[in-house]
Design an enzyme around this catalytic site. Structure first.
Site, PDB file in Angstrom:
ATOM      1  N   ILE A  36       0.825  -1.219   0.000  1.00 20.91           N
ATOM      2  CA  ILE A  36       0.000   0.000   0.000  1.00 20.91           C
ATOM      3  C   ILE A  36       0.861   1.272   0.000  1.00 20.91           C
ATOM      4  O   ILE A  36       0.450   2.295  -0.502  1.00 20.91           O
ATOM      5  CB  ILE A  36      -0.984  -0.023   1.201  1.00 20.91           C
ATOM      6  CG1 ILE A  36      -1.957   1.159   1.201  1.00 20.91           C
ATOM      7  CG2 ILE A  36      -0.262  -0.090   2.544  1.00 20.91           C
ATOM      8  CD1 ILE A  36      -3.224   0.874   0.498  1.00 20.91           C
ATOM      9  N   ASN A  53      -3.121  -1.050  -3.775  1.00 16.62           N
ATOM     10  CA  ASN A  53      -4.080  -1.244  -2.691  1.00 16.62           C
ATOM     11  C   ASN A  53      -4.731  -2.618  -2.907  1.00 16.62           C
ATOM     12  O   ASN A  53      -5.372  -2.842  -3.938  1.00 16.62           O
ATOM     13  CB  ASN A  53      -5.124  -0.111  -2.750  1.00 16.62           C
ATOM     14  CG  ASN A  53      -6.155  -0.242  -1.662  1.00 16.62           C
ATOM     15  OD1 ASN A  53      -6.209  -1.242  -0.937  1.00 16.62           O
ATOM     16  ND2 ASN A  53      -6.994   0.774  -1.533  1.00 16.62           N
ATOM     17  N   TYR A 143     -10.268 -11.688  13.231  1.00 16.99           N
ATOM     18  CA  TYR A 143      -9.224 -12.236  12.363  1.00 16.99           C
ATOM     19  C   TYR A 143      -9.478 -13.724  12.080  1.00 16.99           C
ATOM     20  O   TYR A 143      -9.436 -14.172  10.929  1.00 16.99           O
ATOM     21  CB  TYR A 143      -7.889 -12.036  13.084  1.00 16.99           C
ATOM     22  CG  TYR A 143      -6.666 -12.619  12.433  1.00 16.99           C
ATOM     23  CD1 TYR A 143      -6.230 -12.187  11.197  1.00 16.99           C
ATOM     24  CD2 TYR A 143      -5.906 -13.589  13.099  1.00 16.99           C
ATOM     25  CE1 TYR A 143      -5.074 -12.704  10.636  1.00 16.99           C
ATOM     26  CE2 TYR A 143      -4.753 -14.101  12.541  1.00 16.99           C
ATOM     27  CZ  TYR A 143      -4.338 -13.652  11.305  1.00 16.99           C
ATOM     28  OH  TYR A 143      -3.198 -14.166  10.752  1.00 16.99           O
TER      29      TYR A 143
HETATM   30  C1  AKB Z   1      -1.341 -13.357  15.163  1.00 16.11           C
HETATM   31  O1  AKB Z   1      -0.884 -13.494  16.313  1.00 16.11           O
HETATM   32  O2  AKB Z   1      -2.365 -12.736  14.891  1.00 16.11           O
HETATM   33  C2  AKB Z   1      -0.610 -14.054  14.033  1.00 16.11           C
HETATM   34  C3  AKB Z   1      -1.200 -15.396  13.755  1.00 16.11           C
HETATM   35  C4  AKB Z   1      -0.998 -16.495  14.689  1.00 16.11           C
HETATM   36  O3  AKB Z   1      -1.837 -15.559  12.748  1.00 16.11           O
HETATM   37  N1  AKB Z   1       0.773 -14.181  14.344  1.00 16.11           N
END
Ligand code: AKB
Length: 316
Positions: A36, A53, A143
């Site tokens: 980016i 991007n 995540y």
């Molecule tokens: C994190 O801690 O978010 C990364 C992972 C384990 O994907 N290192």
């Protein structure tokens, strides 16, 4: 057709070392690094670099055509700790960048994709020890949800449209040369720096929080390997479990003490503790070993020797 590589997110923790490795293997003219912003001078100056991007489909498509790209490594993502602070953007970046490359591959504009997944795909209901490839997956972080969803889409695009997408569930990654970028496992890098500079370290995870970890050289080796094996060896098209070592903050501190006997550690767990508590403590990676010959070179002991040596030689 010769391999021509585009790395999206080339200036990040993994992207930096991956770009250097791929430039060595395939030649500087065949590896296009992008990010980016121009965030890392070595990556920008020592080969071809483009500002892109990851959320801009047209920019990516333009680069594919400009350089006749065959393989894309999509390394741009928000990691676990940062994602919790900005859930909407994390979802947008982590999902839509993936959709862009999957759709470009579906349209015949990319031959092979590497997309990183993570141990974050597992959750509090997953068996914590020696977590199997196939098991309960109820991730509780933004995540983790994005990586789990991404895995499902990778498998779907492979099965429905024949997209050659390959993926690894990275554990926490430890490197002397590149800083981590907003993850829950980051303490395991910082502890080495602080051991050398301060002789003491405050851990944001509690003493006995075990997590799967890997030395960066092993992670890069695995990434290059899975992209090089014939397509039929890659039997899992969601993402492969991958393991190097597992340790707690107390165990890594003990290992560091072998080199710095006066080193001390204390513990001040913060919001990242809850994330770590939802993740596996160790990983069963027998499918990766069986399908494409994965084997780690580093354990906690030889990694610690290497980290301290390289940090002293190159940084301090
Ligand atoms: C994190 O801690 O978010 C990364 C992972 C384990 O994907 N290192």
């Amino acid at each position: 057709m010769d391999t021509k590589i585009l790395i999206i997110g080339a200036c990040g923790q993994i992207g930096t070392e991956l770009t250097n490795k791929l430039r060595t293997i395939y030649g500087k003219d065949n590896v296009i690094a992008s990010d980016i912003r121009k965030l890392n001078t070595d990556i920008v100056n020592e080969g071809i670099f483009e500002v892109v991007n990851a959320l801009d489909y047209n920019q990516i498509e333009h680069l594919l055509e400009k350089y006749q790209i065959t393989d894309v490594y999509l390394m741009a993502a928000l990691l676990s700790a940062t994602a919790e602070k900005n859930p909407a953007f994390a979802w947008d970046l982590n999902m839509n960048s993936l959709f862009h490359v999957l759709n470009l591959a579906k349209a015949g504009k990319i031959k092979k994709i590497f997309w990183p997944s993570s141990i974050a795909v597992f959750g509090p209901t997953t068996p914590r020890e020696n977590t199997p490839q196939y098991t309960i997956m109820e991730p509780s972080t933004v995540y983790g949800i994005s990586k789990q969803t991404g895995e499902r889409w990778c498998e779907y695009y492979h099965k429905q449209y024949g997209v050659d997408v390959r993926s690894i569930r990275y554990p926490g990654l430890i490197s002397w040369s590149t800083p981590p970028g907003g993850g829950t496992t980051d303490y395991a890098v910082d502890i080495y720096h602080k051991a050398i500079t301060d002789g003491k370290f405050t851990s944001f995870l509690s003493e006995n929080t075990g997590l799967p970890m890997m030395y960066m050289d092993d992670a890069i080796k695995a990434t290059v390997n899975i992209m090089q094996v014939p397509s039929e060896n890659v039997k899992i098209r969601s993402s492969y479990n991958l393991s190097g070592m597992s340790f707690t903050p107390a165990e890594i501190a003990e290992e560091i003490k072998k080199h710095f006997p006066d080193f001390t550690i204390d513990y001040e767990p913060d919001f990242r503790q809850k994330i770590a508590d939802s993740w596996p403590a160790s990983i069963d990676d027998s499918e990766a070993r069986k399908d494409w010959g994965w084997k780690n070179d580093f354990d906690m002991e030889n990694m610690t020797v290497e980290m301290i040596t390289k940090l002293k030689e190159n940084i301090y």
